[in-house]
Design an enzyme around this catalytic site. Structure first.
Site, PDB file in Angstrom:
ATOM      1  N   LYS A 111       6.597   5.111  -6.451  1.00 27.76           N
ATOM      2  CA  LYS A 111       6.546   6.502  -5.994  1.00 27.76           C
ATOM      3  C   LYS A 111       7.923   7.155  -6.006  1.00 27.76           C
ATOM      4  O   LYS A 111       8.029   8.353  -6.268  1.00 27.76           O
ATOM      5  CB  LYS A 111       5.905   6.598  -4.609  1.00 27.76           C
ATOM      6  CG  LYS A 111       4.417   6.254  -4.672  1.00 27.76           C
ATOM      7  CD  LYS A 111       3.625   6.866  -3.559  1.00 27.76           C
ATOM      8  CE  LYS A 111       2.142   6.627  -3.821  1.00 27.76           C
ATOM      9  NZ  LYS A 111       1.288   7.093  -2.759  1.00 27.76           N
ATOM     10  N   LYS A 193      -3.225   2.231 -12.392  1.00 28.68           N
ATOM     11  CA  LYS A 193      -4.375   2.337 -11.489  1.00 28.68           C
ATOM     12  C   LYS A 193      -4.781   3.812 -11.346  1.00 28.68           C
ATOM     13  O   LYS A 193      -3.926   4.713 -11.425  1.00 28.68           O
ATOM     14  CB  LYS A 193      -4.091   1.690 -10.127  1.00 28.68           C
ATOM     15  CG  LYS A 193      -3.204   2.490  -9.204  1.00 28.68           C
ATOM     16  CD  LYS A 193      -3.379   2.065  -7.733  1.00 28.68           C
ATOM     17  CE  LYS A 193      -2.707   3.098  -6.844  1.00 28.68           C
ATOM     18  NZ  LYS A 193      -3.171   3.184  -5.497  1.00 28.68           N
ATOM     19  N   LYS A 196      -4.593   9.192  -6.761  1.00 30.43           N
ATOM     20  CA  LYS A 196      -4.701  10.590  -6.353  1.00 30.43           C
ATOM     21  C   LYS A 196      -3.484  11.377  -6.791  1.00 30.43           C
ATOM     22  O   LYS A 196      -3.570  12.523  -7.155  1.00 30.43           O
ATOM     23  CB  LYS A 196      -4.738  10.688  -4.825  1.00 30.43           C
ATOM     24  CG  LYS A 196      -5.970  10.151  -4.206  1.00 30.43           C
ATOM     25  CD  LYS A 196      -6.072  10.706  -2.797  1.00 30.43           C
ATOM     26  CE  LYS A 196      -6.487   9.633  -1.833  1.00 30.43           C
ATOM     27  NZ  LYS A 196      -5.402   9.156  -1.000  1.00 30.43           N
TER      28      LYS A 196
HETATM   29  P1  ATP Z   1      -1.858   7.846  -3.899  1.00 29.81           P
HETATM   30  O1  ATP Z   1      -2.014   7.937  -5.371  1.00 29.81           O
HETATM   31  O2  ATP Z   1      -1.516   9.136  -3.218  1.00 29.81           O
HETATM   32  O3  ATP Z   1      -1.069   6.671  -3.447  1.00 29.81           O
HETATM   33  P2  ATP Z   1      -4.286   6.492  -3.737  1.00 29.81           P
HETATM   34  O4  ATP Z   1      -5.247   7.063  -4.675  1.00 29.81           O
HETATM   35  O5  ATP Z   1      -3.581   5.228  -4.097  1.00 29.81           O
HETATM   36  O6  ATP Z   1      -3.276   7.605  -3.352  1.00 29.81           O
HETATM   37  P3  ATP Z   1      -4.593   5.860  -0.960  1.00 29.81           P
HETATM   38  O7  ATP Z   1      -4.875   6.873   0.066  1.00 29.81           O
HETATM   39  O8  ATP Z   1      -3.187   5.412  -1.057  1.00 29.81           O
HETATM   40  O9  ATP Z   1      -5.053   6.330  -2.390  1.00 29.81           O
HETATM   41  O10 ATP Z   1      -5.538   4.615  -0.779  1.00 29.81           O
HETATM   42  C1  ATP Z   1      -6.739   4.573  -0.062  1.00 29.81           C
HETATM   43  C2  ATP Z   1      -7.449   3.276  -0.357  1.00 29.81           C
HETATM   44  O11 ATP Z   1      -7.942   3.273  -1.688  1.00 29.81           O
HETATM   45  C3  ATP Z   1      -6.541   2.045  -0.253  1.00 29.81           C
HETATM   46  O12 ATP Z   1      -7.241   1.007   0.394  1.00 29.81           O
HETATM   47  C4  ATP Z   1      -6.255   1.671  -1.663  1.00 29.81           C
HETATM   48  O13 ATP Z   1      -6.010   0.292  -1.824  1.00 29.81           O
HETATM   49  C5  ATP Z   1      -7.536   2.093  -2.358  1.00 29.81           C
HETATM   50  N1  ATP Z   1      -7.298   2.430  -3.756  1.00 29.81           N
HETATM   51  C6  ATP Z   1      -6.489   3.410  -4.213  1.00 29.81           C
HETATM   52  N2  ATP Z   1      -6.507   3.466  -5.559  1.00 29.81           N
HETATM   53  C7  ATP Z   1      -7.354   2.479  -5.970  1.00 29.81           C
HETATM   54  C8  ATP Z   1      -7.806   2.037  -7.260  1.00 29.81           C
HETATM   55  N3  ATP Z   1      -7.397   2.625  -8.362  1.00 29.81           N
HETATM   56  N4  ATP Z   1      -8.691   1.019  -7.302  1.00 29.81           N
HETATM   57  C9  ATP Z   1      -9.134   0.431  -6.166  1.00 29.81           C
HETATM   58  N5  ATP Z   1      -8.737   0.789  -4.917  1.00 29.81           N
HETATM   59  C10 ATP Z   1      -7.869   1.802  -4.812  1.00 29.81           C
END
Ligand code: ATP
Ligand code: LTN
Length: 327
Positions: A111, A193, A196
């Protein structure tokens, strides 16, 4: 009954990775555990935000979580900044984690590399706040996607260090990571991955995408030039991602599913259908919940009151064991 805690940031639209990697597990676990789910708005501040953005996103995310099946009468659902003990314990955590440990966090490396002009100190100390979130509730299990494993490990390290220095204070938590869907990859760049905050609208399926958009995104997913359907993330990341999405959506095994297909087209069509079928009821419930923000706010307040009772007792214990002057 075992205690479960997990958190999610109001940092953008919920996507398929969030649902399959984490939220679906939460919905299931709320029935068998004393479960706490937190909209971690303070964590979202680690990346610069406009005024008002995080508040609106927290309300919307809470409604979407309920639409996915979290029931505020069954589990405890709340917003992190409504329970001030999170920031209070976070400081104690910061003083028990080292610069070196924080420097090794891959989420910080990823990040901070994406931030051009402002890398906040909060982005660096983020795992200390996350440790506070988890340890405040004497958490046994933390259901998360695979990307969060390192953060749960550092939480355990901090808890062990604290307990070692000042006596038994915190419960050591364990990560619970699903078999299928733990790491959903971006449809356009299947070595990243699905995320968001990564700007990849064509590679990310949002939970509220209309069916025709879901179908279009999945059908135009990146695959490779040969046509063999095989589950192997090393050599065939795009195809394997589609297999694992279909497997997670239909609760089957991706290796077994691979045997059903000889071409990419039908695999994409079936994956798209399975995802649309899974998302349709969620979208319908969201539309209903969206219409009544006052009720959502009331439910969140109720959750915060319940959470605070436990959190306050933990902070009190931590301060007492540390030996701060009592007031
Ligand atoms: P950001 O991109 O802002 O970090 P994020 O999409 O990774 O956001 P988070 O709010 O950080 O989402 O994560 C919420 C939950 O979703 C966490 O338990 C994280 O492990 C899970 N998660 C996030 N992205 C994935 C993915 N691509 N596959 C499976 N689980 C995910
Ligand atoms: N760091 C997590 C979100 C998060 C969390 C938590 C998850 C904050 N606090 C406590 C589990 C438990 C993320 O980026 N997905």
């Amino acid at each position: 009954m075992k205690r479960v805690f997990s958190g999610i940031q109001p940092s953008g639209e919920l996507h398929l990775g969030n649902y399959l990697g984490a939220i679906r597990n939460w919905v299931e676990m709320q029935h068998s555990a004393d479960a706490f789910f937190c909209v971690v708005d303070l964590h979202a501040l680690t990346i610069p935000k406009e005024s008002g953005e995080v508040g609106a996103a927290s309300l919307r995310l809470s409604q979407l979580l309920m639409a996915c099946g979290l029931d505020p009468h069954v589990c405890t659902m709340f917003v992190q900044s409504h329970v001030r003990e999170h920031t209070e314990l976070a400081w104690l955590m910061e003083c028990h984690v080292s610069f070196g440990e924080l420097s090794r966090m891959t989420q910080f490396k990823d990040k901070s590399a994406q931030q051009k002009d402002f890398i906040s100190a909060g982005l660096f100390t983020y795992p200390a706040l996350q440790a506070a979130d988890i340890l405040l509730y004497d958490t046994d299990e933390v259901p998360v996607g695979a990307d969060q494993r390192q953060h749960i490990e550092i939480t355990r390290d901090i808890a062990e260090r604290f307990n070692g220095r000042y006596g038994e204070t915190f419960v050591l938590p364990e990560a619970v990571i699903p078999q299928a869907g733990a790491r959903v990859m971006d449809l356009q760049e299947p070595t990243n991955k699905m995320s968001k905050s990564l700007e990849s609208p064509r590679g990310t399926v949002d939970l509220l995408d209309p069916p025709e958009v879901v179908v279009k995104k999945i059908k135009s997913a990146e695959t490779d030039s040969d046509t063999e359907v095989r589950f192997d993330f090393e050599t065939k990341p795009g195809v394997s991602n589609l297999l694992s999405i279909l497997a997670a959506a239909t609760q089957r095994d991706p290796n077994e599913i691979a045997g059903d297909y000889e071409m990419y087209g039908p695999l994409k069509a079936d994956a798209a259908d399975a995802v649309v079928e899974m998302l349709t009821p969620i979208q319908a419930r969201f539309t209903e919940l969206e219409a009544d923000p006052a009720e959502t706010a009331r439910l969140l307040e109720f959750g915060a009151d319940k959470a605070q009772e436990i959190a306050a007792a933990t902070v009190k214990r931590a301060k007492a064991n540390l030996g701060l002057l009592a007031n």
